[in-house]
Design an enzyme around this catalytic site. Structure first.
Site: not given
Ligand SMILES: NC(=O)c1ccc[n+]([C@@H]2O[C@H](COP(=O)([O-])OP(=O)(O)OC[C@H]3O[C@@H](n4cnc5c(N)ncnc54)[C@H](O)[C@@H]3O)[C@@H](O)[C@H]2O)c1
Length: 262
Positions: A41, A166, A67, A94, A170
């Site tokens: 994370d 976005y 990151d 993810n 994706k």
């Protein structure tokens, strides 16, 4: 009969695993006999907390702050993973949504935005996937075993009007998975996507301020509820397992019927 989802000691790395879907994927891997789970994370305390949950399930864990938009940092994360576990067999790309520091509120229409507004969407949702995959895929090909699962969104399949960049990021990640799948299949590596619609996670909680907003949102969902992290993790676990060894280059919607397709 052994579980078809048994991971047989394989090593998983989950990006953005400090909460939400990624956290549940890390726990699913741990509960299904992963030999180790790398919990990535941007935020150390989130990664550490989930790594502790993984250990409580009896699997080894390594929390790594990185990151995913930063190529060098992702390379270093995989070096750390390999030095602890020897290899990475399963990569779950993810980390997503608006990236680690931007929320999902106050999003402007595309025609009012510029490159600075686009960078965080593309950084985590597209470059993050390239960076993570680049760092592990060579080793997977050498060992002739690998599972890469990228979490995309129904936004990338059907488009979301207020999330146009976005949606593009994706869709780009899914196109990359398709091309990669064709390039690496003969080396025993599969590459697939899971396309989510609304899942009840901390990241999207701010988009649903009250019951009225939730009720309005749920009109678009055939199953009449939002998804839970488990719903997403179940499909991701399946694609990460040997049960999915003849599946590659595909995108699977897990969306409560938000969109349907043949
Ligand atoms: N929740 C939904 O409704 C929904 C819908 C469609 C798709 N998705 C996708 O599912 C995935 C998980 O979503 P979620 O809602 O569980 O996420 P979330 O926002 O609740 O949590 C994401 C985690 O990833 C971390 N992260 C974000 N950017 C990072 C980066 N650049 N490097 C490292 N860590 C980073 C964050 O710190 C956070 O802990 C994302 O790819 C998201 O785009 C979610």
């Amino acid at each position: 009969m052994d579980s078809i989802l048994d991971l047989k000691g394989r090593i998983g790395l989950v990006t953005g695993a400090g909460q939400g879907v990624g956290r549940q994927v890390a726990l699913h891997l741990a509960a299904n006999n992963a030999g180790g789970v790398v919990v990535n994370d941007f935020y150390a305390e989130r990664a550490e907390a989930v790594a502790e949950e993984v250990r409580r399930l009896g699997a080894e864990a390594l929390a790594v702050v990185s990151d995913v938009t930063n190529y060098e940092s992702v390379q270093e994360m995989v070096r750390q993973a390999e030095s602890k576990f020897g290899r990475v067999d399963i990569l779950v790309n993810n980390a997503g949504n608006a990236g680690p520091t931007q929320g999902l509120s106050g999003i402007k229409p595309f025609w009012e935005t510029g490159p600075d507004d686009w960078a965080h969407w593309l950084g985590t949702n597209l470059y993050g996937v390239l960076n993570g995959t680049r760092a592990v895929v060579g080793g997977m090909m050498q060992r002739r075993y690998g599972r890469i699962v990228t979490v995309i969104s129904d936004a990338g399949r059907v488009g979301e009007p207020h999330l146009a960049v976005y949606s593009g990021a994706k869709a780009g990640a899914a196109g990359f998975m398709r091309g990669l799948a064709k390039a690496v299949g003969r080396s025993g590596v599969t590459a697939n996507c899971v396309a989510l619609a609304g899942i009840n996670t901390p990241g999207v909680a701010g988009m649903i301020p009250n019951d009225e907003a939730l009720k309005k949102m749920l009109r678009s969902y055939v199953m009449g509820r939002l998804g839970e992290p488990d719903d997403a993790a179940n499909m991701i676990l399946f694609l990460a397992s040997d049960a999915a060894s003849w599946i590659t280059g595909q995108t699977y919607p897990v969306n409560g019927g938000y969109s349907v397709s043949v």
